[in-house]
Structures are given as C-alpha cells and as structure tokens.
Write a protein that holds these residues in place. Structure first.
Motif, PDB file in Angstrom:
ATOM      1  N   GLN A  25      -6.866  -9.451   7.685  1.00 48.90           N
ATOM      2  CA  GLN A  25      -6.436  -9.234   6.305  1.00 48.90           C
ATOM      3  C   GLN A  25      -5.920 -10.519   5.661  1.00 48.90           C
ATOM      4  O   GLN A  25      -5.464 -10.508   4.522  1.00 48.90           O
ATOM      5  CB  GLN A  25      -5.360  -8.147   6.237  1.00 48.90           C
ATOM      6  CG  GLN A  25      -5.799  -6.811   6.770  1.00 48.90           C
ATOM      7  CD  GLN A  25      -7.032  -6.284   6.067  1.00 48.90           C
ATOM      8  OE1 GLN A  25      -7.121  -6.309   4.845  1.00 48.90           O
ATOM      9  NE2 GLN A  25      -8.001  -5.816   6.831  1.00 48.90           N
ATOM     10  N   SER A  74      -0.125  -3.626  -0.765  1.00 55.13           N
ATOM     11  CA  SER A  74      -1.503  -3.590  -1.242  1.00 55.13           C
ATOM     12  C   SER A  74      -2.388  -2.732  -0.339  1.00 55.13           C
ATOM     13  O   SER A  74      -3.177  -1.916  -0.807  1.00 55.13           O
ATOM     14  CB  SER A  74      -2.050  -5.018  -1.324  1.00 55.13           C
ATOM     15  OG  SER A  74      -3.412  -5.025  -1.607  1.00 55.13           O
ATOM     16  N   LEU A  75      -2.244  -2.916   0.968  1.00 52.11           N
ATOM     17  CA  LEU A  75      -3.037  -2.113   1.909  1.00 52.11           C
ATOM     18  C   LEU A  75      -2.655  -0.643   1.841  1.00 52.11           C
ATOM     19  O   LEU A  75      -3.521   0.230   1.921  1.00 52.11           O
ATOM     20  CB  LEU A  75      -2.861  -2.644   3.337  1.00 52.11           C
ATOM     21  CG  LEU A  75      -3.559  -3.958   3.635  1.00 52.11           C
ATOM     22  CD1 LEU A  75      -3.095  -4.509   4.984  1.00 52.11           C
ATOM     23  CD2 LEU A  75      -5.064  -3.788   3.611  1.00 52.11           C
ATOM     24  N   GLU A  77      -1.539   0.979  -0.785  1.00 52.91           N
ATOM     25  CA  GLU A  77      -2.146   1.511  -2.017  1.00 52.91           C
ATOM     26  C   GLU A  77      -3.645   1.714  -1.835  1.00 52.91           C
ATOM     27  O   GLU A  77      -4.204   2.716  -2.287  1.00 52.91           O
ATOM     28  CB  GLU A  77      -1.874   0.561  -3.193  1.00 52.91           C
ATOM     29  CG  GLU A  77      -0.436   0.545  -3.655  1.00 52.91           C
ATOM     30  CD  GLU A  77       0.044   1.885  -4.186  1.00 52.91           C
ATOM     31  OE1 GLU A  77      -0.748   2.587  -4.872  1.00 52.91           O
ATOM     32  OE2 GLU A  77       1.189   2.251  -3.900  1.00 52.91           O
ATOM     33  N   GLN A  78      -4.285   0.779  -1.171  1.00 52.23           N
ATOM     34  CA  GLN A  78      -5.729   0.848  -0.953  1.00 52.23           C
ATOM     35  C   GLN A  78      -6.098   2.050  -0.078  1.00 52.23           C
ATOM     36  O   GLN A  78      -7.071   2.750  -0.342  1.00 52.23           O
ATOM     37  CB  GLN A  78      -6.208  -0.442  -0.287  1.00 52.23           C
ATOM     38  CG  GLN A  78      -7.677  -0.496  -0.010  1.00 52.23           C
ATOM     39  CD  GLN A  78      -8.074  -1.798   0.684  1.00 52.23           C
ATOM     40  OE1 GLN A  78      -7.286  -2.746   0.758  1.00 52.23           O
ATOM     41  NE2 GLN A  78      -9.278  -1.832   1.198  1.00 52.23           N
ATOM     42  N   PHE A  79      -5.323   2.281   0.971  1.00 51.24           N
ATOM     43  CA  PHE A  79      -5.689   3.305   1.943  1.00 51.24           C
ATOM     44  C   PHE A  79      -5.069   4.674   1.682  1.00 51.24           C
ATOM     45  O   PHE A  79      -5.501   5.647   2.288  1.00 51.24           O
ATOM     46  CB  PHE A  79      -5.332   2.845   3.357  1.00 51.24           C
ATOM     47  CG  PHE A  79      -6.203   1.723   3.841  1.00 51.24           C
ATOM     48  CD1 PHE A  79      -7.537   1.921   4.065  1.00 51.24           C
ATOM     49  CD2 PHE A  79      -5.678   0.460   4.049  1.00 51.24           C
ATOM     50  CE1 PHE A  79      -8.360   0.888   4.498  1.00 51.24           C
ATOM     51  CE2 PHE A  79      -6.475  -0.585   4.471  1.00 51.24           C
ATOM     52  CZ  PHE A  79      -7.820  -0.380   4.692  1.00 51.24           C
TER      53      PHE A  79
END
Length: 84
Positions: A25, A74-75, A77-79
C-alpha cells in the motif's frame, strides 16, 4: 460462514502479513506502528467490521504517524463498502 472465515484469518495473521500488506500500500511501518496495528487487528477487528470504528480510528490517530493514519483511514473508507 464469512464470520468464521474472518475469525480464522485474524487468528492466523502475523506481523509479517501486516507489514507486507502495508508495503504493498506504499506505507513503511515503524516497528512501533506495526506492533500497534497488529494489536488492534487482533483485538478490535469485529468492531471495525461490524460496529463503529470511530473510537479505534481516533486512538490510532494519536499513536501512529500522520501518513500511516491517513492510509489506514483511506483503506477503511475504500473497503467498508465490501463489509456491508
């Protein structure tokens, strides 16, 4: 079934697994950050997946570098769309 699979995965996850994922990442964790994140994953994964992780995220914000925290958020929110 998914709960069981997630539980079994978390039981077996290692610090090396977390470190490899973070490097993919684009984040190079410090030893302290790796220890902190590992402990949160092991202890609080159910809250992150099924509950409201705001308290956990707020705690992490004070314990890891800004870059690391921003990537974690961020991760998440993404997942989180995959979690529901």
């Amino acid at each position: 079934m998914n709960n069981f699979l997630i539980s079994e995965y978390v039981k077996r996850i290692t610090k090396d697994d977390i470190n490899k994922f973070s490097l993919k990442q684009g984040v190079n964790l410090t030893k302290d950050e790796l220890d902190i994140i590992y402990n949160y994953v092991k202890k609080d994964y159910k809250t992150v997946i099924y509950g409201n992780p705001r308290v956990i995220l707020d705690e992490l914000k004070t314990k890891v570098r800004t870059l690391t925290y921003n990537k974690i958020e961020s991760l998440y929110e993404q997942f989180k769309g995959y979690l529901n």
